[in-house]
Design an enzyme around this catalytic site. Structure first.
Site, PDB file in Angstrom:
ATOM      1  N   ARG A 176       0.903  -1.103   0.123  1.00  0.00           N
ATOM      2  CA  ARG A 176      -0.093  -0.212  -0.171  1.00  0.00           C
ATOM      3  C   ARG A 176       0.890   1.135   0.175  1.00  0.00           C
ATOM      4  O   ARG A 176       1.573   1.442   0.889  1.00  0.00           O
ATOM      5  CB  ARG A 176      -0.855  -0.049   1.460  1.00  0.00           C
ATOM      6  CG  ARG A 176      -1.991   1.223   1.079  1.00  0.00           C
ATOM      7  CD  ARG A 176      -2.854   1.048   2.589  1.00  0.00           C
ATOM      8  NE  ARG A 176      -3.884   1.862   2.624  1.00  0.00           N
ATOM      9  CZ  ARG A 176      -3.765   2.925   3.404  1.00  0.00           C
ATOM     10  NH1 ARG A 176      -2.670   3.136   4.121  1.00  0.00           N
ATOM     11  NH2 ARG A 176      -4.424   3.898   3.378  1.00  0.00           N
ATOM     12  N   CYS A 228       2.539 -41.302  22.364  1.00  0.00           N
ATOM     13  CA  CYS A 228       1.882 -42.118  21.543  1.00  0.00           C
ATOM     14  C   CYS A 228       0.390 -41.688  21.144  1.00  0.00           C
ATOM     15  O   CYS A 228      -0.123 -41.646  20.437  1.00  0.00           O
ATOM     16  CB  CYS A 228       2.010 -43.537  21.736  1.00  0.00           C
ATOM     17  SG  CYS A 228       3.737 -44.173  21.921  1.00  0.00           S
ATOM     18  N   GLY A 265      -6.586  -1.004  13.749  1.00  0.00           N
ATOM     19  CA  GLY A 265      -6.488  -0.819  14.996  1.00  0.00           C
ATOM     20  C   GLY A 265      -6.220  -2.261  15.937  1.00  0.00           C
ATOM     21  O   GLY A 265      -6.377  -2.441  16.960  1.00  0.00           O
ATOM     22  N   VAL A 293      -1.705  -2.955   9.643  1.00  0.00           N
ATOM     23  CA  VAL A 293      -0.341  -2.180   9.357  1.00  0.00           C
ATOM     24  C   VAL A 293       0.565  -2.164  10.681  1.00  0.00           C
ATOM     25  O   VAL A 293       1.646  -2.871  10.761  1.00  0.00           O
ATOM     26  CB  VAL A 293      -0.725  -0.900   8.895  1.00  0.00           C
ATOM     27  CG1 VAL A 293       0.367  -0.139   8.489  1.00  0.00           C
ATOM     28  CG2 VAL A 293      -2.013  -0.989   7.615  1.00  0.00           C
ATOM     29  N   SER A 294       0.255  -1.183  11.539  1.00  0.00           N
ATOM     30  CA  SER A 294       0.997  -0.817  12.231  1.00  0.00           C
ATOM     31  C   SER A 294       1.735  -2.157  13.398  1.00  0.00           C
ATOM     32  O   SER A 294       2.752  -2.022  13.970  1.00  0.00           O
ATOM     33  CB  SER A 294       0.677   0.295  13.198  1.00  0.00           C
ATOM     34  OG  SER A 294      -0.657   0.230  13.798  1.00  0.00           O
ATOM     35  N   THR A 326      -7.735   4.244  14.272  1.00  0.00           N
ATOM     36  CA  THR A 326      -6.232   3.985  14.022  1.00  0.00           C
ATOM     37  C   THR A 326      -5.744   5.441  13.410  1.00  0.00           C
ATOM     38  O   THR A 326      -6.123   5.977  12.613  1.00  0.00           O
ATOM     39  CB  THR A 326      -6.010   2.973  12.982  1.00  0.00           C
ATOM     40  OG1 THR A 326      -4.666   2.759  12.979  1.00  0.00           O
ATOM     41  CG2 THR A 326      -6.958   3.002  11.932  1.00  0.00           C
ATOM     42  N   LYS A 381       0.327   5.161  -1.540  1.00  0.00           N
ATOM     43  CA  LYS A 381      -0.777   6.110  -2.219  1.00  0.00           C
ATOM     44  C   LYS A 381       0.085   7.178  -3.006  1.00  0.00           C
ATOM     45  O   LYS A 381      -0.492   7.664  -4.054  1.00  0.00           O
ATOM     46  CB  LYS A 381      -1.518   6.852  -1.407  1.00  0.00           C
ATOM     47  CG  LYS A 381      -2.130   5.748  -0.292  1.00  0.00           C
ATOM     48  CD  LYS A 381      -3.669   5.587  -1.196  1.00  0.00           C
ATOM     49  CE  LYS A 381      -4.417   4.517  -0.371  1.00  0.00           C
ATOM     50  NZ  LYS A 381      -5.420   3.844  -1.012  1.00  0.00           N
TER      51      LYS A 381
HETATM   52  N1  3NM Z   1      -7.604   0.371   5.885  1.00  0.00           N
HETATM   53  P1  3NM Z   1      -3.515  -0.387  11.750  1.00  0.00           P
HETATM   54  S1  3NM Z   1      -8.010   0.984   8.301  1.00  0.00           S
HETATM   55  C1  3NM Z   1      -5.138   0.433   5.467  1.00  0.00           C
HETATM   56  O1  3NM Z   1     -10.886   0.818   7.437  1.00  0.00           O
HETATM   57  C2  3NM Z   1      -6.272   0.667   6.243  1.00  0.00           C
HETATM   58  O2  3NM Z   1     -10.419   0.205   5.381  1.00  0.00           O
HETATM   59  C3  3NM Z   1      -8.440   0.577   6.553  1.00  0.00           C
HETATM   60  O3  3NM Z   1      -3.984   0.300  10.392  1.00  0.00           O
HETATM   61  C4  3NM Z   1     -10.096   0.684   6.425  1.00  0.00           C
HETATM   62  O4  3NM Z   1      -3.384  -1.780  11.523  1.00  0.00           O
HETATM   63  C5  3NM Z   1      -6.324   0.911   7.739  1.00  0.00           C
HETATM   64  O5  3NM Z   1      -2.240   0.164  11.891  1.00  0.00           O
HETATM   65  C6  3NM Z   1      -5.247   1.248   8.553  1.00  0.00           C
HETATM   66  O6  3NM Z   1      -4.402   0.114  12.700  1.00  0.00           O
HETATM   67  C7  3NM Z   1      -5.049   0.058   9.629  1.00  0.00           C
HETATM   68 MG    MG Z   2      -8.081   2.686  -1.544  1.00  0.00          MG
END
Ligand code: 3NM
Ligand code: MG
Length: 491
Positions: A41, A417, A173, A199-200, A136, A43
């Site tokens: 991802r 076993c 999150g 992600v994080s 998040t 952008k």
């Molecule tokens: N999409 P983390 S929330 C890329 O709700 C993404 O569609 C989302 O990041 C959606 O795991 C999100 O760090 C980011 O909270 C999620």
């Molecule tokens: Mg998108």
């Protein structure tokens, strides 16, 4: 290709998340830790830069047998020929992406409501990303925070609309500390999540491999009740070709976990038994030339019927007779699971590489054991379970540890076993994933031992055995009644 959505990594190259780490190294570590899908991802980068990064990521994911998807940028996916894309509600239309990618690529879609989820299914989405679960910092423009209960509502609506088979993950999150609660809280009566997207939790982690392993452990643990209940529901045959010492105990363990045991060492019966939909355990506890012929013949019958076989190479490294017996069996067919202690697994691993004997007293560290099980799993294309105070389990791609169990297990004959018997029941009833089945059997077995040892009247190995059988039975019964609180003790 069947995709495993268990731990779905979405990348982020911004300094706020990635820090000063290198994205490629972080993804490499996450793949070692057991991430099962990667979504690139990005952008903002120029197309040629995105293509360059995507190509490197694709090489990595391919070497781990994991699909790479590109967020939003269908042109990048087309250019590098990766496995597919993930598109949001504001991105390209699904039908348009399908035209550009062709029928075999994966198209995932973000959905935040029942309506969005159902229309994505109707438009031909291959999986759904549901969210945002929790607010998040990673994505500030998310539309609605739906929580695990919102995810459950969407899953129930998908099921009601006839889309129960579409895979779904959730995002937003999610991390290792809330993963179990998210998985439990988002399950609808007939449809649960297939995995978690983060992600994080991985990209920002100090140790992305460990973070990925943690998440994978949570996702697999959440599937254990399904496996245990499936055994109870299906009552699969557990056909044991085993030694005299453990026949009675193994049959009772099979009954307690909900399987139907048969202890037959006569191979002429194997073809008929293999057709009954169960699994076979080949336990080398007491090898004789005649026994070995029977085992090889039964192995072929179960392979032909495409039913799982568990190899328990008892004492494999102890004598040259046993080392040769292992080789004969490995050459006679394929196994779903190979289970043994350290020296047994080392012997099986070495058997096909060199004729050298192994030192059964050598003691490997846990990371060394993890590498050993993964290597043997790749070599034999099966699940490998190395037992000990810490059990290591791998299918070559995913490697997990289980720390349940009790010292009394080592003071009673045949417990190892009967773990093989337990795993055979799980593998027979949960054919979609032998690794998950093996983890389920190992955790159930270890927890039952812990619970039995804690009983007031259990004072040693003798009183332990009947209490252990009771706990196996109790875990199965509770799970079939929808109560999986026992799993809180899994570690
Ligand atoms: N999409 P983390 S929330 C890329 O709700 C993404 O569609 C989302 O990041 C959606 O795991 C999100 O760090 C980011 O909270 C999620
Ligand atoms: Mg998108």
């Amino acid at each position: 290709m069947a995709v495993d959505y268990s731990v779905y990594l979405v990348t982020d190259s911004t300094p706020a998340i990635l820090g000063d780490k290198d994205l490629i190294s972080v993804v490499e570590a996450s793949l070692r830790g057991g991430v099962t899908v990667v979504q690139y991802r990005d952008k903002h980068s120029a197309k040629e830069d995105a293509v360059a990064v995507a190509k490197k990521l694709h090489q990595l994911t391919q070497s781990h047998g994991v699909p790479l998807l590109i967020n939003d940028r269908v042109d990048v996916a087309v250019e590098i020929g990766c496995e597919g894309v993930h598109i949001g509600q504001d991105d390209m239309e699904i039908q348009q992406a399908r035209k550009l990618l062709g029928p075999n690529k994966i198209i995932g879609v973000t959905a935040g409501s029942k309506e969005e989820a159902i229309s994505a299914c109707q438009a031909g989405a291959d999986y759904l990303g549901l969210g945002t679960v929790y607010s998040t910092a990673t994505k500030k423009d998310t539309k609605s925070i739906i929580g695990p209960s919102g995810v459950a509502d969407i899953l129930a609506a998908l099921d009601a609309a006839g889309h129960s088979s579409i895979p779904a993950v959730c995002i937003g999150g999610v991390n290792a500390s809330n993963a179990s609660a998210v998985l439990a809280g988002s399950a609808s009566p007939h449809k649960a999540l297939d995995g978690l997207a983060v992600v994080s939790a991985i990209i920002a982690a100090a140790d992305p491999a460990a973070a990925s392993r943690d998440l994978l452990g949570k996702v697999i643990t959440a599937k254990i009740p399904d496996v245990v209940a499936a055994v109870g529901r299906k009552t699969p045959l557990s056909h044991n070709m085993t030694n005299l010492v453990v026949q009675n105990f193994a049959a009772n363990v099979a009954l307690c976990v909900g399987a139907s045991p048969i202890m037959s060492n006569y191979a002429e019966e194997a073809a008929d038994l293999a057709r009954l939909g169960g699994a076979l355990v080949l336990n080398m506890g007491t090898v004789t030339p005649e026994g070995l012929n029977n085992y090889a013949q039964a192995l072929k019958a179960y392979n032909q019927a495409r039913r799982p076989v568990v190899l328990d190479p008892v004492g494999a490294g102890a004598t040259s007779v046993r080392r040769e017996a292992v080789q004969t069996l490995l050459a006679s067919g394929t196994f779903a699971v190979i289970k043994g202690n350290q020296s047994e697994i080392q012997t099986v691993h070495g058997a096909s590489v060199t004729q050298r004997g192994v030192d059964s007293s050598s003691s490997l560290t846990i990371p060394q054991r993890a590498r050993l099980v993964r290597s043997l799993a790749r070599q034999r294309r099966c699940v490998v379970l190395l037992t000990g105070p810490t059990d290591l389990i791998s299918d070559g791609r995913r490697t997990l540890r289980v720390d349940n169990g009790h010292g009394y297990l080592g003071m009673v004959t045949g417990t190892g076993c009967t773990l093989g018997t337990t795993v055979s029941a799980m593998a027979a009833a949960y054919e979609q994933d032998a690794l998950v089945a093996t983890v389920a059997g190992t955790v159930m077995f270890g927890l039952a031992a812990e619970m039995a040892a804690q009983r007031d009247h259990v004072r040693g190995p003798g009183s332990f055995v009947p209490a252990f059988l009771d706990e196996l039975f109790g875990i199965r019964k509770a799970t079939m009644e929808g109560d999986s609180t026992w799993l809180a003790l899994a570690k």
